[in-house]
Design an enzyme around this catalytic site. Structure first.
Site, PDB file in Angstrom:
ATOM      1  N   ASN A  99       1.035  -1.043   0.061  1.00  0.00           N
ATOM      2  CA  ASN A  99      -0.161   0.031  -0.264  1.00  0.00           C
ATOM      3  C   ASN A  99       1.325   1.462   0.006  1.00  0.00           C
ATOM      4  O   ASN A  99       1.144   2.040   1.196  1.00  0.00           O
ATOM      5  CB  ASN A  99      -1.034  -0.148   1.540  1.00  0.00           C
ATOM      6  CG  ASN A  99      -1.924  -1.275   1.224  1.00  0.00           C
ATOM      7  OD1 ASN A  99      -3.220  -0.737   0.724  1.00  0.00           O
ATOM      8  ND2 ASN A  99      -1.933  -2.278   1.707  1.00  0.00           N
ATOM      9  N   GLU A 100       1.229   1.984  -1.155  1.00  0.00           N
ATOM     10  CA  GLU A 100       2.318   2.831  -1.403  1.00  0.00           C
ATOM     11  C   GLU A 100       1.513   4.115  -1.099  1.00  0.00           C
ATOM     12  O   GLU A 100       0.286   3.930  -0.209  1.00  0.00           O
ATOM     13  CB  GLU A 100       3.062   2.652  -2.714  1.00  0.00           C
ATOM     14  CG  GLU A 100       3.581   1.481  -3.028  1.00  0.00           C
ATOM     15  CD  GLU A 100       4.341   0.620  -2.649  1.00  0.00           C
ATOM     16  OE1 GLU A 100       4.921   1.830  -1.330  1.00  0.00           O
ATOM     17  OE2 GLU A 100       5.245   0.069  -3.347  1.00  0.00           O
TER      18      GLU A 100
END
Ligand code: F6R
Length: 633
Positions: A157-158
């Site tokens: 989850n950037e």
């Protein structure tokens, strides 16, 4: 008693090292599994890959083997997998999990789940929905084990991910790709995307433990724990989770307020180190030289108790100024016949035997080239010990150039030793047809190692040390042909002990680089520490001082520096020429990382930076400085 002020929005425990910390986490997981077993319920675990959880997995395996901890009733879901990715590739998270955990415990194959990197893009949304549905059906996670990226990601989850994000295909952030480049052998080979569990499901876990080790994590950890909640740092969402714990080693915790500026949090013991840290911090923060700090400055910045201890600012200022002044010396091996009461090194013996340990073939010149030169010029007997071959950092075309040279040379002069020529021809053929995923054959590794050895010898010649004072250890832990190394072994430690026994040094310089807890520098340092511990009873070791320098990437904090060796503009230029001897590391290296500067640029900027900080604190203005910290054993 004043109340401690906490800046931390997530409960955080700091351990001395990642080993102890990992054991504590593994024991929590084991206790949970046992409790669930007693209740006759399965344990639903969320797991991560990467370097952070490795020691937790090792401890779980140990508990399985030695204490009968059973995983028969454990069901796991991993965070993520690259896409596309075959499960048996060396970079696959399926392979990682099997090698690091699943193949060594009794978990049924049907009980572990890892996103499938072989799916076509069209099939991924359905797979993701199904992945989440399975987790929901089991009642969600009892425990989630997380790592954190340098950009603050959890899972993949950037930055930019929202708190209710679902499991999905995600485009990898540049920082993530740079960090993964090491596994893939170059940035361009890292997949662009990965399937990741969404933040939503992570947040629903009953308990979350996030692990972070090493200086390179300090920034994202501080932001996650103390910063505002923001999608720029997805780990900040964990501030809203009711049962999350961050487990850190000392270096990963180093930028938390209670570690960085503890006097702002609670009352502290004002010993020499704390005073140095606080006063240099205050001086740099206010942009005022140390000798100009006033009582008002101390009072307004949480240091009123220090001020009342001394009575007036002037006394603190002068004391810290002297500490700093005494750390500066142009005589890193000690100044002969001088009063050494306030010098970093001893005057006697005037001619010292010195070992410089260099993890890779160029760390000596990059990190302490100026000091290396001075030690030699001031008549000390300097030995350089190159710990590893550094072969993986040589580009294929560089190796091909050398291999072809030998083949062509032999043909031209008919001087071939048939066996050697065959080996070189094989290397040429291999390199011309090499595929991305292929590991170098031994002959190519040998050639790459020889290239770097030649460069290191060239530097030693340039500095002026005798040929026999350059030692090449080829520590076995390094020789895997990939960026991931073997753990340190007896043979590695023995090699270091042998060279110390042979030289019987008065001074040892070593790379004290702790930025990457699994990197080559750290393993090289651990081997030196262990060798010294084993040899410390020897008579000559009583006169041996150990100085640590930092690798190419970072510098010691100003308050930690115990010896700063200044360089003139000419010395800086000479050092640059010494670094240029490492031609295979010039013009872009195999593992460039995010910093596109060349090594000589990084070295110069950092050495100038250190000199500028000394100057900003009110000390003399030098062109550049190399810095060292003493390690007392
Ligand atoms: C791993 C994962 C990542 C890592 C993080 C830290 O499955 O999803 O979020 O936890 O990038 O990686 P390491 O532990 O290698 O520093």
């Amino acid at each position: 008693m004043e109340q401690a002020i906490s800046f931390e929005r997530i409960p955080t425990r700091i351990f001395d090292d990642s080993e102890q910390a990992s054991k504590a986490v593994a024991h929590e997981i084991a206790a949970l599994i046992r409790e669930k077993n007693k209740e006759g319920k399965p344990t639903i675990l969320g797991l991560a890959t990467g370097s952070s959880p490795k020691k937790v997995y090792q401890e779980l395996i140990r508990m399985h083997k030695e204490e009968g901890l059973s995983f028969k009733n454990v069901i796991t879901f991993n965070l993520d997998e690259y896409h596309p990715m075959e499960p048996d590739s060396i970079q696959s998270y399926v392979r990682f999990m099997r090698e690091q955990l699943f193949d060594h415990i009794d978990i049924p194959v049907t009980n572990y789940h890892i996103p499938d990197g072989t799916l076509t893009i069209e099939k991924i949304p359905e797979f993701c929905r199904d992945y989440e549905a399975k987790i929901e059906k089991l009642g969600g996670f009892d425990f989630y084990l997380l790592g954190i990226g340098r950009n603050g990601h959890i899972g993949f989850n950037e930055p930019g991910s929202v708190i209710n994000s679902k499991t999905r295909l995600m485009t990898l952030d540049i920082t993530t790709k740079i960090d993964a480049a090491i596994d893939f052998g170059g940035l361009e080979k890292v997949p662009k995307r990965a399937i990741t569990l969404g933040i939503d499901k992570i947040m629903q876990a009953k308990r979350i433990v996030l692990l972070a080790w090493g200086e390179h994590k300090a920034q994202s950890v501080a932001k996650a724990v103390e910063g505002p909640i923001t999608s720029d740092i997805p780990a900040t969402y964990l501030q809203q989770h009711p049962n999350t714990l961050f487990i850190l080693d000392e270096t990963a915790a180093s930028l938390l307020t209670r570690i960085k500026t503890p006097w702002l949090v609670d009352s502290v013991t004002w010993d020499r180190n704390m005073i140095k840290k606080a006063v240099t911090h205050l001086s740099l923060h206010l942009g005022k030289p140390v000798l100009k700090l006033t009582s008002k400055d101390y009072n307004e910045h949480g240091m009123s108790d220090l001020l009342s201890l001394y009575g007036q600012a002037y006394d603190i200022n002068i004391e810290v100024f002297n500490y700093l002044q005494h750390s500066i010396t142009g005589w890193p091996g000690g100044k002969p016949n001088a009063d050494d009461t306030h010098r970093p090194e001893r005057a006697f013996p005037a001619k010292k035997k010195v070992i410089i340990f260099s993890p890779h073939p160029d760390d000596d010149i990059i990190s302490m080239g100026g000091t290396f030169q001075r030690l030699h010029d001031q008549g000390h007997d300097v030995h350089v010990v190159y710990q590893t071959s550094g072969n993986i950092a040589v580009a294929d075309d560089e190796a091909l150039r050398f291999a072809e040279f030998v083949v062509d040379f032999n043909e031209k002069f008919e001087s071939s030793n048939a066996k050697a020529n065959k080996i070189y021809k094989e290397a040429v053929k291999f390199l011309k047809n090499k595929k991305d995923s292929e590991l170098d054959i031994p002959a190519v590794r040998e050639i790459k190692g020889l290239i770097r050895q030649g460069e290191a010898k060239n530097t030693c010649r340039f500095v002026g040390i005798k040929k026999e004072n350059a030692h090449f250890l080829h520590m076995p832990f390094y020789e895997t042909g990939t960026i991931r190394k073997k753990p340190i072994g007896e043979a590695d430690i023995q090699l270091i002990m042998d060279i110390i026994e042979e030289v019987q040094p008065h001074q040892i310089y070593a790379a004290g680089d702790l930025a990457d807890p699994h990197g080559t520098h750290k393993v090289c340092l651990d081997a030196i520490f262990e060798a010294i511990q084993r040899l410390k009873h020897r008579e000559y070791m009583k006169n041996c001082w150990v100085w640590l320098y930092k690798g190419a990437w970072a510098e010691w904090d100003i308050d930690q520096i115990e010896m700063a060796v200044p360089m003139s503009p000419d010395q800086v230029f000479k050092k640059r020429m010494g670094i240029f001897k490492h031609q295979s590391q010039k013009d872009g290296v195999v593992f460039q990382g995010e910093d596109s500067r060349e090594f000589w640029q990084r070295a110069e900027e950092r050495n100038r930076g250190t000199a500028q900080i000394y100057n900003a604190l009110g000390l003399a203005e030098y062109e550049a400085m190399e810095a060292f910290v003493r390690w007392k054993f």
